[in-house]
Design a protein around this motif. Structure first.
Motif, mmCIF file in Angstrom:
data_model
loop_
_atom_site.group_PDB
_atom_site.id
_atom_site.type_symbol
_atom_site.label_atom_id
_atom_site.label_comp_id
_atom_site.label_asym_id
_atom_site.label_seq_id
_atom_site.Cartn_x
_atom_site.Cartn_y
_atom_site.Cartn_z
ATOM 1 N N LYS A 20 65.893 2.906 36.695
ATOM 2 C CA LYS A 20 65.753 3.789 37.858
ATOM 3 C C LYS A 20 64.344 4.389 37.937
ATOM 4 O O LYS A 20 63.640 4.533 36.931
ATOM 5 N N LEU A 21 63.977 4.732 39.173
ATOM 6 C CA LEU A 21 62.766 5.510 39.425
ATOM 7 C C LEU A 21 63.204 6.944 39.661
ATOM 8 O O LEU A 21 63.954 7.228 40.598
ATOM 9 N N VAL A 22 62.742 7.842 38.787
ATOM 10 C CA VAL A 22 63.192 9.232 38.795
ATOM 11 C C VAL A 22 62.045 10.141 39.224
ATOM 12 O O VAL A 22 60.909 9.968 38.779
ATOM 13 N N LEU A 23 62.354 11.100 40.073
ATOM 14 C CA LEU A 23 61.404 12.142 40.453
ATOM 15 C C LEU A 23 61.817 13.439 39.772
ATOM 16 O O LEU A 23 62.944 13.907 39.956
ATOM 17 N N GLU A 24 60.916 13.998 38.969
ATOM 18 C CA GLU A 24 61.147 15.323 38.401
ATOM 19 C C GLU A 24 60.390 16.340 39.244
ATOM 20 O O GLU A 24 59.171 16.279 39.372
ATOM 21 N N GLY A 25 61.122 17.284 39.816
ATOM 22 C CA GLY A 25 60.511 18.318 40.634
ATOM 23 C C GLY A 25 60.187 19.534 39.791
ATOM 24 O O GLY A 25 61.076 20.319 39.468
ATOM 25 N N GLY A 26 58.913 19.692 39.416
ATOM 26 C CA GLY A 26 58.497 20.845 38.619
ATOM 27 C C GLY A 26 58.281 20.488 37.159
ATOM 28 O O GLY A 26 59.212 20.550 36.362
ATOM 29 N N THR A 27 57.064 20.102 36.796
ATOM 30 C CA THR A 27 56.764 19.684 35.428
ATOM 31 C C THR A 27 56.641 20.876 34.487
ATOM 32 O O THR A 27 57.173 20.865 33.378
ATOM 33 N N SER A 28 55.908 21.894 34.921
ATOM 34 C CA SER A 28 55.623 23.092 34.135
ATOM 35 C C SER A 28 55.071 22.699 32.768
ATOM 36 O O SER A 28 54.126 21.927 32.668
ATOM 37 N N TRP A 29 55.678 23.217 31.676
ATOM 38 C CA TRP A 29 55.203 22.908 30.324
ATOM 39 C C TRP A 29 55.771 21.591 29.792
ATOM 40 O O TRP A 29 55.486 21.207 28.665
ATOM 41 N N THR A 47 63.201 3.447 32.153
ATOM 42 C CA THR A 47 63.111 4.423 33.238
ATOM 43 C C THR A 47 61.664 4.680 33.613
ATOM 44 O O THR A 47 60.798 4.827 32.751
ATOM 45 N N ARG A 48 61.416 4.720 34.907
ATOM 46 C CA ARG A 48 60.106 5.138 35.416
ATOM 47 C C ARG A 48 60.245 6.570 35.936
ATOM 48 O O ARG A 48 61.205 6.889 36.636
ATOM 49 N N LEU A 49 59.295 7.419 35.578
ATOM 50 C CA LEU A 49 59.367 8.829 35.946
ATOM 51 C C LEU A 49 58.100 9.271 36.652
ATOM 52 O O LEU A 49 56.991 9.021 36.178
ATOM 53 N N ILE A 50 58.278 9.937 37.783
ATOM 54 C CA ILE A 50 57.187 10.625 38.475
ATOM 55 C C ILE A 50 57.492 12.110 38.384
ATOM 56 O O ILE A 50 58.510 12.575 38.893
ATOM 57 N N SER A 51 56.630 12.854 37.699
ATOM 58 C CA SER A 51 56.828 14.294 37.548
ATOM 59 C C SER A 51 55.768 15.029 38.366
ATOM 60 O O SER A 51 54.570 14.780 38.214
ATOM 61 N N VAL A 52 56.224 15.933 39.214
ATOM 62 C CA VAL A 52 55.337 16.599 40.180
ATOM 63 C C VAL A 52 55.324 18.098 39.936
ATOM 64 O O VAL A 52 56.379 18.717 39.733
ATOM 65 N N GLU A 72 57.214 3.797 32.721
ATOM 66 C CA GLU A 72 56.026 4.273 33.421
ATOM 67 C C GLU A 72 56.160 5.779 33.606
ATOM 68 O O GLU A 72 57.244 6.277 33.928
ATOM 69 N N LEU A 73 55.081 6.513 33.368
ATOM 70 C CA LEU A 73 55.076 7.957 33.560
ATOM 71 C C LEU A 73 53.883 8.340 34.421
ATOM 72 O O LEU A 73 52.738 8.073 34.064
ATOM 73 N N GLN A 74 54.174 8.949 35.569
ATOM 74 C CA GLN A 74 53.132 9.465 36.454
ATOM 75 C C GLN A 74 53.273 10.977 36.537
ATOM 76 O O GLN A 74 54.363 11.488 36.798
ATOM 77 N N LEU A 75 52.183 11.682 36.338
ATOM 78 C CA LEU A 75 52.141 13.124 36.531
ATOM 79 C C LEU A 75 51.283 13.391 37.754
ATOM 80 O O LEU A 75 50.089 13.075 37.763
ATOM 81 N N ARG A 76 51.896 13.981 38.782
ATOM 82 C CA ARG A 76 51.190 14.175 40.049
ATOM 83 C C ARG A 76 51.131 15.649 40.410
ATOM 84 O O ARG A 76 52.150 16.348 40.365
ATOM 85 N N GLN A 77 49.932 16.113 40.782
ATOM 86 C CA GLN A 77 49.788 17.471 41.279
ATOM 87 C C GLN A 77 50.056 17.467 42.776
ATOM 88 O O GLN A 77 49.352 16.814 43.546
#
Length: 254
Positions: A20-29, A47-52, A72-77
C-alpha cells in the motif's frame, strides 16, 4: 505526535499496509512514523509511506533513523489542507495521529484537510484518525495533568496572540466526515497513556515562546505567573513519567 499504546489493537484491526501507499498526516518528531515502520517490519509488509508536516525540522533525523525500513519513504513539507503535489485517488491509507487539532488552529482548516484526505484516497481507501478529546467534554479531575497541560498551552498561545490547538469531539468529526462523503465512520474512546518526556518538551517550547518577543499585555507579573505554572507542571510531569489522557480513534472508508 504521541504513540498509541492502550489502543494499539484497535488501531491495527483490519489495517493491512502490505503493498500500500500510505499518507501520514503530521510527522512531528516521527513517533507515529516509527510505529508504522515497526509494524511494517513485524508483518513483513512492503509499504510506501509519504509523511507530511508543516514543519521539516526533524526530517533529517527521521530519514536517518528509518532508512531502509520502508519500500519507499518520502518526507514532504506541506500544509495538510493543501496537498497540491498529490493527485486524486492515489493513496490507500491515511493515518493522522494527534495532528488534526493542530490543523484546526485556524477556523475550518481541519475540514479542508479532511476534504484533501478524501480527494487523494482511492475509492475504498481507509482513513484512521487519532485525537485527544476536547477539554470541555471531559471531567478535568479524572485527567489532572492532561487538563492542566492543555490549559497552560492554550493560555500562553492566547497571551502571545498565537493560534492554538482546537480538539474536535468525535461526534462532530463523524458528522463532518459524512458530509464530505466518507462512509462506515466509526470511533472508539480510550484512556491513553502519554509519555511525559514528549509532553514536557512541548510545554517548554511554549514557555520559551512566552519569554521571547514583545509583552503585548505589558504585565510582567502575568508572564512571570505563567512561567512559574509551566515550570511547576513540567517538574511534576517529569516525576510522574507518564500520564493518562482521554483519546479516541476514528476510522472511515472513502
Amino acid at each position: 505526535m504521541y504513540q498509541i499504546h492502550t489502543a494499539d489493537h484497535y488501531l491495527w484491526e483490519n489495517l493491512n499496509l502490505d503493498g500500500k501507499l500510505v499518507l501520514e498526516g503530521g510527522t512531528s518528531w516521527g513517533n507515529t512514523t516509527q510505529r508504522i515502520a515497526e509494524k511494517v517490519e513485524e508483518q513483513g509488509w512492503k509499504t510506501r509511506l509519504i509523511s507530511v508536516d508543516i514543519d521539516d525540522d526533524h526530517f533529517n533525523q527521521i530519514q536517518e533513523l528509518l532508512h531502509g525500513r520502508f519500500e519507499e519513504l518520502q518526507l514532504r513539507q506541506a500544509d495538510l489542507s493543501r496537498l497540491d503535489f498529490m493527485e486524486n485517488n492515489v493513496i490507500d491509507v491515511v493515518i493522522c495521529n494527534y495532528t488534526l487539532s493542530s490543523v484546526n488552529q485556524f477556523p475550518l482548516r481541519a475540514t479542508k484537510a479532511l476534504s484533501e484526505f478524501h480527494r487523494v484516497l482511492k475509492p475504498g481507501g481507509q482513513l484512521v484518525i487519532m485525537e485527544e478529546m476536547p477539554i470541555w467534554s471531559v471531567e478535568n479531575r479524572d485527567y489532572p495533568y492532561w487538563s492542566q497541560r492543555l490549559r497552560v498551552i492554550k493560555s500562553i498561545s492566547v497571551l502571545k496572540a498565537m493560534a492554538h490547538f482546537n480538539e474536535i469531539h468525535p461526534i462532530d468529526l463523524e458528522q463532518t466526515l459524512g458530509i464530505l462523503g466518507f462512509k462506515q465512520v466509526k470511533y472508539q474512546e480510550f484512556k491513553e497513556i502519554i509519555d511525559s518526556e514528549m509532553a514536557t518538551r512541548f510545554l517548554d517550547k511554549r514557555k520559551q515562546t512566552l519569554l521571547k518577543g514583545v509583552n503585548d499585555i505589558e504585565n510582567e507579573n502575568l508572564t512571570k505567573g505563567f512561567v512559574e505554572i509551566t515550570e511547576k507542571l513540567v517538574k511534576e510531569l517529569e516525576l510522574a513519567k507518564e500520564f493518562s489522557a482521554p483519546a479516541y480513534i476514528l476510522k472511515a472508508i472513502k
